[in-house]
Design a protein around this motif. Structure first.
Motif, PDB file in Angstrom:
ATOM      1  N   GLY A 190       0.790  -1.214   0.000  1.00  0.00           N
ATOM      2  CA  GLY A 190       0.000   0.000   0.000  1.00  0.00           C
ATOM      3  C   GLY A 190       0.831   1.275   0.000  1.00  0.00           C
ATOM      4  O   GLY A 190       0.269   2.373  -0.050  1.00  0.00           O
ATOM      5  N   GLN A 191       2.153   1.158   0.051  1.00  0.00           N
ATOM      6  CA  GLN A 191       3.032   2.323   0.097  1.00  0.00           C
ATOM      7  C   GLN A 191       3.745   2.515  -1.233  1.00  0.00           C
ATOM      8  O   GLN A 191       4.203   1.542  -1.854  1.00  0.00           O
ATOM      9  N   ALA A 192       3.857   3.765  -1.659  1.00  0.00           N
ATOM     10  CA  ALA A 192       4.655   4.075  -2.836  1.00  0.00           C
ATOM     11  C   ALA A 192       6.134   3.954  -2.496  1.00  0.00           C
ATOM     12  O   ALA A 192       6.540   4.111  -1.345  1.00  0.00           O
ATOM     13  N   THR A 193       6.950   3.667  -3.499  1.00  0.00           N
ATOM     14  CA  THR A 193       8.389   3.566  -3.284  1.00  0.00           C
ATOM     15  C   THR A 193       8.982   4.957  -3.076  1.00  0.00           C
ATOM     16  O   THR A 193       8.792   5.841  -3.907  1.00  0.00           O
ATOM     17  N   PRO A 194       9.695   5.176  -1.986  1.00  0.00           N
ATOM     18  CA  PRO A 194      10.280   6.501  -1.713  1.00  0.00           C
ATOM     19  C   PRO A 194      11.612   6.679  -2.439  1.00  0.00           C
ATOM     20  O   PRO A 194      12.104   5.777  -3.125  1.00  0.00           O
ATOM     21  N   ARG A 195      12.208   7.847  -2.258  1.00  0.00           N
ATOM     22  CA  ARG A 195      13.496   8.149  -2.888  1.00  0.00           C
ATOM     23  C   ARG A 195      14.559   8.407  -1.828  1.00  0.00           C
ATOM     24  O   ARG A 195      14.274   8.909  -0.742  1.00  0.00           O
ATOM     25  N   ASN A 196      15.789   8.056  -2.171  1.00  0.00           N
ATOM     26  CA  ASN A 196      16.909   8.350  -1.286  1.00  0.00           C
ATOM     27  C   ASN A 196      17.487   9.723  -1.629  1.00  0.00           C
ATOM     28  O   ASN A 196      16.973  10.430  -2.511  1.00  0.00           O
ATOM     29  N   LEU A 197      18.565  10.110  -0.959  1.00  0.00           N
ATOM     30  CA  LEU A 197      19.127  11.442  -1.165  1.00  0.00           C
ATOM     31  C   LEU A 197      19.888  11.579  -2.474  1.00  0.00           C
ATOM     32  O   LEU A 197      20.290  12.693  -2.836  1.00  0.00           O
ATOM     33  N   PHE A 198      20.079  10.487  -3.212  1.00  0.00           N
ATOM     34  CA  PHE A 198      20.604  10.572  -4.575  1.00  0.00           C
ATOM     35  C   PHE A 198      19.491  10.828  -5.583  1.00  0.00           C
ATOM     36  O   PHE A 198      19.746  10.967  -6.777  1.00  0.00           O
ATOM     37  N   GLY A 199      18.246  10.861  -5.090  1.00  0.00           N
ATOM     38  CA  GLY A 199      17.118  11.167  -5.956  1.00  0.00           C
ATOM     39  C   GLY A 199      16.510   9.980  -6.657  1.00  0.00           C
ATOM     40  O   GLY A 199      15.585  10.153  -7.465  1.00  0.00           O
ATOM     41  N   PHE A 200      16.971   8.763  -6.357  1.00  0.00           N
ATOM     42  CA  PHE A 200      16.446   7.560  -7.000  1.00  0.00           C
ATOM     43  C   PHE A 200      15.475   6.840  -6.079  1.00  0.00           C
ATOM     44  O   PHE A 200      15.637   6.859  -4.846  1.00  0.00           O
ATOM     45  N   LYS A 201      14.484   6.191  -6.690  1.00  0.00           N
ATOM     46  CA  LYS A 201      13.593   5.346  -5.903  1.00  0.00           C
ATOM     47  C   LYS A 201      14.406   4.228  -5.274  1.00  0.00           C
ATOM     48  O   LYS A 201      15.296   3.650  -5.906  1.00  0.00           O
ATOM     49  N   ASP A 202      14.093   3.927  -4.022  1.00  0.00           N
ATOM     50  CA  ASP A 202      14.910   2.992  -3.244  1.00  0.00           C
ATOM     51  C   ASP A 202      14.032   1.868  -2.703  1.00  0.00           C
ATOM     52  O   ASP A 202      12.976   2.120  -2.130  1.00  0.00           O
ATOM     53  N   GLY A 203      14.485   0.629  -2.879  1.00  0.00           N
ATOM     54  CA  GLY A 203      13.770  -0.504  -2.306  1.00  0.00           C
ATOM     55  C   GLY A 203      12.588  -0.983  -3.127  1.00  0.00           C
ATOM     56  O   GLY A 203      11.619  -1.509  -2.569  1.00  0.00           O
ATOM     57  N   THR A 204      12.655  -0.839  -4.448  1.00  0.00           N
ATOM     58  CA  THR A 204      11.543  -1.273  -5.301  1.00  0.00           C
ATOM     59  C   THR A 204      11.201  -2.741  -5.071  1.00  0.00           C
ATOM     60  O   THR A 204      10.026  -3.110  -5.000  1.00  0.00           O
ATOM     61  N   ASN A 205      12.201  -3.575  -4.951  1.00  0.00           N
ATOM     62  CA  ASN A 205      11.976  -5.016  -4.813  1.00  0.00           C
ATOM     63  C   ASN A 205      12.007  -5.486  -3.365  1.00  0.00           C
ATOM     64  O   ASN A 205      12.265  -6.666  -3.097  1.00  0.00           O
ATOM     65  N   ASN A 206      11.730  -4.589  -2.431  1.00  0.00           N
ATOM     66  CA  ASN A 206      11.756  -4.954  -1.023  1.00  0.00           C
ATOM     67  C   ASN A 206      10.676  -5.982  -0.699  1.00  0.00           C
ATOM     68  O   ASN A 206       9.610  -6.005  -1.325  1.00  0.00           O
ATOM     69  N   LEU A 207      10.957  -6.845   0.291  1.00  0.00           N
ATOM     70  CA  LEU A 207       9.920  -7.748   0.791  1.00  0.00           C
ATOM     71  C   LEU A 207       8.798  -6.929   1.416  1.00  0.00           C
ATOM     72  O   LEU A 207       9.022  -5.845   1.959  1.00  0.00           O
ATOM     73  N   LYS A 208       7.587  -7.464   1.356  1.00  0.00           N
ATOM     74  CA  LYS A 208       6.417  -6.736   1.838  1.00  0.00           C
ATOM     75  C   LYS A 208       5.665  -7.545   2.891  1.00  0.00           C
ATOM     76  O   LYS A 208       5.742  -8.781   2.936  1.00  0.00           O
ATOM     77  N   ALA A 209       4.913  -6.830   3.723  1.00  0.00           N
ATOM     78  CA  ALA A 209       4.114  -7.462   4.775  1.00  0.00           C
ATOM     79  C   ALA A 209       3.117  -8.451   4.208  1.00  0.00           C
ATOM     80  O   ALA A 209       2.742  -9.420   4.879  1.00  0.00           O
ATOM     81  N   GLU A 210       2.688  -8.218   2.976  1.00  0.00           N
ATOM     82  CA  GLU A 210       1.672  -9.066   2.352  1.00  0.00           C
ATOM     83  C   GLU A 210       2.258 -10.323   1.708  1.00  0.00           C
ATOM     84  O   GLU A 210       1.555 -11.021   0.963  1.00  0.00           O
ATOM     85  N   GLU A 211       3.518 -10.634   1.992  1.00  0.00           N
ATOM     86  CA  GLU A 211       4.180 -11.819   1.433  1.00  0.00           C
ATOM     87  C   GLU A 211       4.628 -12.745   2.560  1.00  0.00           C
ATOM     88  O   GLU A 211       5.825 -12.922   2.802  1.00  0.00           O
ATOM     89  N   PRO A 212       3.703 -13.350   3.286  1.00  0.00           N
ATOM     90  CA  PRO A 212       4.069 -14.134   4.479  1.00  0.00           C
ATOM     91  C   PRO A 212       5.003 -15.297   4.185  1.00  0.00           C
ATOM     92  O   PRO A 212       5.866 -15.619   5.015  1.00  0.00           O
ATOM     93  N   ASP A 213       4.856 -15.938   3.043  1.00  0.00           N
ATOM     94  CA  ASP A 213       5.734 -17.072   2.732  1.00  0.00           C
ATOM     95  C   ASP A 213       7.176 -16.610   2.552  1.00  0.00           C
ATOM     96  O   ASP A 213       8.117 -17.275   3.018  1.00  0.00           O
ATOM     97  N   LEU A 214       7.364 -15.476   1.876  1.00  0.00           N
ATOM     98  CA  LEU A 214       8.714 -14.953   1.682  1.00  0.00           C
ATOM     99  C   LEU A 214       9.296 -14.434   3.000  1.00  0.00           C
ATOM    100  O   LEU A 214      10.491 -14.578   3.252  1.00  0.00           O
ATOM    101  N   LEU A 215       8.454 -13.854   3.828  1.00  0.00           N
ATOM    102  CA  LEU A 215       8.928 -13.405   5.138  1.00  0.00           C
ATOM    103  C   LEU A 215       9.384 -14.589   5.984  1.00  0.00           C
ATOM    104  O   LEU A 215      10.415 -14.519   6.664  1.00  0.00           O
ATOM    105  N   ALA A 216       8.626 -15.681   5.932  1.00  0.00           N
ATOM    106  CA  ALA A 216       9.006 -16.881   6.682  1.00  0.00           C
ATOM    107  C   ALA A 216      10.334 -17.436   6.179  1.00  0.00           C
ATOM    108  O   ALA A 216      11.138 -17.960   6.958  1.00  0.00           O
ATOM    109  N   GLN A 217      10.577 -17.282   4.889  1.00  0.00           N
ATOM    110  CA  GLN A 217      11.803 -17.812   4.294  1.00  0.00           C
ATOM    111  C   GLN A 217      13.015 -16.922   4.557  1.00  0.00           C
ATOM    112  O   GLN A 217      14.118 -17.424   4.825  1.00  0.00           O
TER     113      GLN A 217
END
Length: 409
Positions: free
Chosen positions: A212-239
Motif C-alpha cells: 500500500g506504500q509508494a516507493t520513496p526516494r533516497n538522497l541521490f534522488g532515486f527510488k529505493d527498495g523497489t523489490n523490497n519484501l512486503k508485509a503481504e508476502e508471508p511465505d517470503l517473510l518466513a523464508q
C-alpha cells in the motif's frame, strides 16, 4: 492541577487501548497487515514485534545502548519496566502513571512531557540485543552463532562511536517528536543499568514494507527498495526474515537487525551526469524502471545486451544487490535518510541509515555486502562509517510477558 486532569495524549491513549483490545482477536493488528488502527495506534503485542513489517513510518529515532551492570536481575527488571512504558507510549499514553504533571509538584515527573497533546502517530518500538549482551551477563551459551559482529568490508571507515551496542531500540513514528520522546524516556529509565552508545535520527523512509506504500526516494534522488519484501508476502517473510527452528527457543519467530550508517558524498554525486547516475544504479531516475524496462516494477533483464555490452552494467547497483546475484537471498529493508549537519569542510554529513531484517545475517547480508563493497560502482560515492547487528526476539504474548523474559529466564 487536579489529580484527575487528563492530557490530550492520555485521552488518545485511553481510546487507543480500547481499539487495541477490540482488535486483539484479528492477529494483533500488525501481525498480518502491519497497518495501524484508524486512531494511529499500532498493536504492541503479537506474533512478531511491531516495527518490522509495520508499514514504514516517516520518522526514526534509533538508539544503541551498552550495559553498565552485570546484574541479570537488574537487567531483567529494567526490561520489564521498559516493556510497560513502551506499551503505554505506543498506545498514546504517557510513560507511567502520574505522567508529566505529578500530583506532588516537588517530585520529578514520570514522563518528560514533550509528547503531551500528541497522538500515538503510529509509534512502534522494536527491541534487540547485541553480541556483548550475552558476555556481560554470563550467558554466552545462549548467543546464537549468527549473532556475531559484522566483518570489516572493503572500503569501510567505521567509527567505534557509531558502531556496536549491547541493546537497541528502534522507534518509528509519523511524528518525530513522538519517536524522540519514546527513546528519551526509555533511556532515562535505564540510568544505572544502561548508557547510550550511539543514536541516529532519520527522516523520509527509504523503503516500503507494504504494497500500500509508494516507493520513496533516497538522497541521490532515486527510488529505493523497489523489490523490497512486503508485509503481504508471508511465505517470503518466513523464508527470509523470521528465524525458524534453527534458532534458539527465545529467538524463534524473531529476526536479526543489521544497521549500517552510510554517508553519501552527495556533492560529488550531484556533479555527475544523468546518464552516468542511471548506469551506476541500473534504473532510470524518473520512473524508477530498470534500464531494460519502462515501468518501476518491470523485472530487470540482467541478460540483455546492447552494442556496448550489458544493458544493465555488470557493476550496477541493482545487478549486484539482486537476489539472482546473491543465491536467491533477500531481506526486508527499513532504512531512513539522514542529514546530520556538516562535516566542517563544507559538505553535508548526509546519507542513508540502512536497516534490514534478515533470518541469517551471515548468509544473507554479509555475502551481498562483500560483493557490493568489491564491485559496486556506487561505492565510489558511499562511506560506511557505522555498523551493528542485533537479535530481535519475537513478539510478546498477552499478560505479563516482557522484553527479554524468555532469554533471561
Amino acid at each position: 492541577m487536579s489529580p484527575w486532569h487528563l492530557s490530550r495524549r492520555r485521552l488518545f491513549g485511553l481510546a487507543g487501548a480500547g481499539a487495541a483490545l477490540a482488535g486483539a482477536g484479528a492477529a494483533a493488528g500488525y501481525g498480518l497487515s502491519g497497518a495501524p488502527a484508524a486512531d494511529g495506534v499500532v498493536a504492541f503485542r503479537g506474533e512478531h514485534q511491531a516495527g518490522i513489517v509495520t508499514p514504514a513510518q516517516d520518522r526514526l529515532h534509533f538508539v544503541a545502548l551498552d550495559l553498565t551492570s552485570t546484574d541479570r536481575a537488574a537487567v531483567a527488571d529494567l526490561l520489564r519496566r521498559w516493556t510497560a512504558a513502551a506499551e503505554r507510549m505506543t498506545s498514546g499514553r504517557e510513560t507511567a502513571e502520574g505522567g508529566a504533571i505529578p500530583a506532588n509538584r516537588y517530585a520529578a515527573p514520570a514522563d518528560t512531557g514533550e509528547a503531551l497533546g500528541l497522538p500515538a502517530a503510529s509509534l512502534t518500538l522494536t527491541f534487540g540485543v547485541g553480541p556483548g549482551f550475552f558476555d556481560k551477563l554470563g550467558i554466552a551459551d545462549r548467543r546464537p552463532p549468527q549473532l556475531a559482529g559484522l566483518p570489516r568490508f572493503q572500503g569501510d571507515r567505521l567509527d567505534p562511536a557509531r558502531s556496536g551496542g549491547d541493546l537497541c531500540i528502534q522507534a518509528c513514528a509519523d511524528d518525530p517528536q513522538v519517536a524522540v520522546h519514546a527513546v528519551r524516556n526509555l533511556v532515562r529509565d535505564g540510568f544505572g543499568v544502561t548508557e547510550v552508545r550511539w543514536s541516529q535520527l532519520g527522516f523520509g523512509r527509504t523503503s516500503s514494507t507494504s504494497t500500500g506504500q509508494a516507493t520513496p526516494r533516497n538522497l541521490f534522488g532515486f527510488k529505493d527498495g523497489t523489490n523490497n519484501l512486503k508485509a503481504e508476502e508471508p511465505d517470503l517473510l518466513a523464508q527470509h526474515v523470521w528465524v525458524g527452528d534453527e534458532g534458539p527457543d527465545w529467538l524463534r519467530g524473531g529476526s536479526y537487525l543489521v544497521a549500517r550508517r552510510i554517508r553519501m558524498h552527495i556533492e560529488t554525486w550531484d556533479r555527475s551526469g544523468l546518464d552516468e547516475q542511471e548506469q551506476i544504479i541500473g534504473r532510470d531516475k524518473g520512473e524508477g524502471a530498470p534500464l531494460t524496462g519502462t515501468a518501476e516494477f518491470d523485472l530487470a533483464d540482467l541478460a540483455a545486451s546492447g552494442p556496448s555490452g550489458p544493458v544493465i552494467p555488470d557493476d550496477s547497483h541493482i545487478r549486484l544487490a539482486s537476489a539472482e546475484a546473491n543465491g536467491g537471498a533477500r531481506m526486508l529493508r527499513r532504512g531512513y535518510n539522514f542529514v546530520d549537519g556538516t562535516d566542517g569542510r563544507g559538505h553535508l554529513d548526509a546519507g542513508l541509515f540502512f536497516v534490514a531484517f534478515v533470518r541469517d545475517p551471515l548468509t544473507q547480508y554479509v555475502p551481498m555486502q562483500r560483493r557490493l563493497a568489491r564491485s559496486d560502482a556506487l561505492s565510489e560515492y558511499l562511506e560506511h562509517n557505522g555498523s551493528a547487528v542485533f537479535a530481535v526476539p519475537p513478539g510478546l504474548s498477552e499478560g505479563d510477558d516482557h522484553w527479554g523474559r524468555a532469554l533471561l529466564a
